[in-house]
Each structure stands twice: as C-alpha cells, then as structure tokens.
Design a protein around this motif. Sequence first.
Motif, mmCIF file in Angstrom:
data_model
loop_
_atom_site.group_PDB
_atom_site.id
_atom_site.type_symbol
_atom_site.label_atom_id
_atom_site.label_comp_id
_atom_site.label_asym_id
_atom_site.label_seq_id
_atom_site.Cartn_x
_atom_site.Cartn_y
_atom_site.Cartn_z
ATOM 1 N N GLU A 44 7.630 6.779 10.447
ATOM 2 C CA GLU A 44 6.928 5.897 11.289
ATOM 3 C C GLU A 44 5.465 5.635 10.596
ATOM 4 O O GLU A 44 4.912 4.428 10.737
ATOM 5 N N THR A 101 -2.081 5.648 13.674
ATOM 6 C CA THR A 101 -0.897 6.367 13.211
ATOM 7 C C THR A 101 -1.122 8.063 13.179
ATOM 8 O O THR A 101 -2.357 8.479 13.732
ATOM 9 N N GLU A 103 5.701 2.979 7.933
ATOM 10 C CA GLU A 103 5.786 1.908 8.601
ATOM 11 C C GLU A 103 4.620 1.017 8.975
ATOM 12 O O GLU A 103 4.201 0.024 8.950
#
Length: 311
Positions: free
Chosen positions: A292, A277, A295
């Motif tokens: 994001e 990430t 998530e």
Amino acid sequence: MSTATDPDPRAELAELARAVRAHVEWLVASGAAGTPRAERPAAPVEHAAPRVEATAAPVAAPAPPVPRPAPPVVAPAPPVATAKPTPSAPAPLPPVPSLLQEPIANGAEASASKHVALEPAERLRRLDVLAETVRACTRCALHAGRTQTVFARGTGASRLCFVGEGPGADEDAQGFPFVGKAGQLLDRMIEAMGFSRDEVYVCNIVKCRPPNNRKPEPEEMAACMPYLREQLELVAPEVIVALGATALQGLFGTTEGITRLRGRWKLYGGRVPVMPTFHPAFLLRNPPAKREVWEDLQAVLRQMGRQPPKR
Ligand code: SF4
C-alpha cells in the motif's frame, strides 16, 4: 524733797529759753528761714551682678525637629491635547497561525510560498539559522530529555519532503532523522522511487526525542510546529509525504486514523499536496503494508510528473 545739790528746775527752764532765743536770732541774722529740712535717705545702691567668667555656652539639646508641613497635593494636570500624535507602542505581531488549527483544504489552487522570491543560497542560509535557533530551544518539556535536537537531513533538491513524527534513540544520538532501522527502510523506499538519499528533505513534527519513544503530546507538537512551518516555507517542496498518523495530526490537526486517510491527497497550507501513508516503523512490524505504501509513493511520483519505475 529737793536738796541743795539738786538743780533748780526754774533756772534750768530759763536757761533753755535763752538758748532757744539765741539760736533763733542767729538764724534770722544769717538769712536762714524755717527749720532745716531733714536729709533725704540715700537711694539704695544697686549691687552689680557678680561677674561671671565667660564660659562656653552650654550645648543645648537639639530641639526636636519640627515636622514640615506636607507639600500640598497637586492634582496632575490634565493632559494637554496637542496636534502632534503621541507615538504609540508597536502593534503586536499577529499570532503565527497554528497549523494544528489549519483547515484542511481540498482541491484549492496552489499558492506561492512566502519565500518564493528567495535565492536557493538564501534559503539554505535561513535554514541554517533556523536550525541554530532550534538547537537552543526550550519551548516545551521535551528539551529536558534530549541529547541534541534533530532538525533535518537532505537538501530537498528533488522538491520532495518526508515528514515523520519525532526522533527516536538513534536519531537523538546521531542528530539526524530516520537513521535507525525505520530510516534504513525509508532510504530503500526513496531509492525505489528513483531518488538518492540526500535528494529528498526529511524532518519531523518535533525536534526532540520524546521519552521512551512515546508519541508527542499535542502541546509539544503545537510548540514545535512553527519550526516545521518555517522549514517547509524555506524548502518549498513540491510534494509532502506524511509518514504516519502523528505527522498528519501535526500538519492538519486531524485525529483520524492513518489507515483510513492513507492514499488520499490533502493540501498543506492550501497549496502543497500531501500524501498520507504508513510510517516505516509500522512497516517493520507489518511488512504486507509495504504494498500500500508503494502505491502511495507511485501516486507521489505521478504528482511530480515522473513515471513510476516498474518493479
Ligand atoms: S520539541 Fe521542538 S519545541 Fe520542544 S524543545 Fe524541542 S525544538 Fe523546542
């Protein structure tokens, strides 16, 4: 003409003849025969050498050393073969496989950590020993500019581990990873997941601050990776979150961009799921990307069997 005072030669000759006759007659009468021998000359007398008082013998100059003949060169005897085996040098340890070359395994079965049988207290003790080793490390050039090494923070009690890039100025000053602004954002993310700050384990690819906060060079990452590898073996996390492209490169050797790889599971060491990430520092510059990241963290929680909190 002769005179009256001159002797008469005939008278003298007659007188001489009488004397000779009388002498011969005396010799015969006395038993002597022949004419007397002439005396032999005396043997020459050998003169003794003049006496020389005893004196110290003159010190003779030392004779030049006579070079000794060189000893004959003896050819070494051939080794005698014996039945006893010659002890051989210990076989070199197999090289530590570099994680930079480790193939990316997808979907492989998880395998046990090599430290799986260790008690938690022993794992912590070994982590302390490893941190001491790192503290004295000079394996790469980064050691020259550090204030101190930055090993890790947290206990890993949650079995969740975050791996970042390397220490920045704040981390270099305080000796702990993720303590600056990016670290504070990471703490909020951890809290949002339902963990306390110290429940997770946080560390970096390199343990020393690169100058001017630049990205670590590949050789610096390679030099430091054995430490991270041992850390991960001892912590034995259930899930790893790779924060940013450098963390991914260190763990898997990939140079693909994080934008492309984030949110897609990988397996570290063929057994530990890794979620790539964005780095919190990137989120500070690009706040919309937080969605994001959230998530990705929700997927981590699901992987760990936890229900993601509602937001
Ligand atoms: S970055 Fe790692 S390998 Fe380089 S000096 Fe620091 S601890 Fe050692």
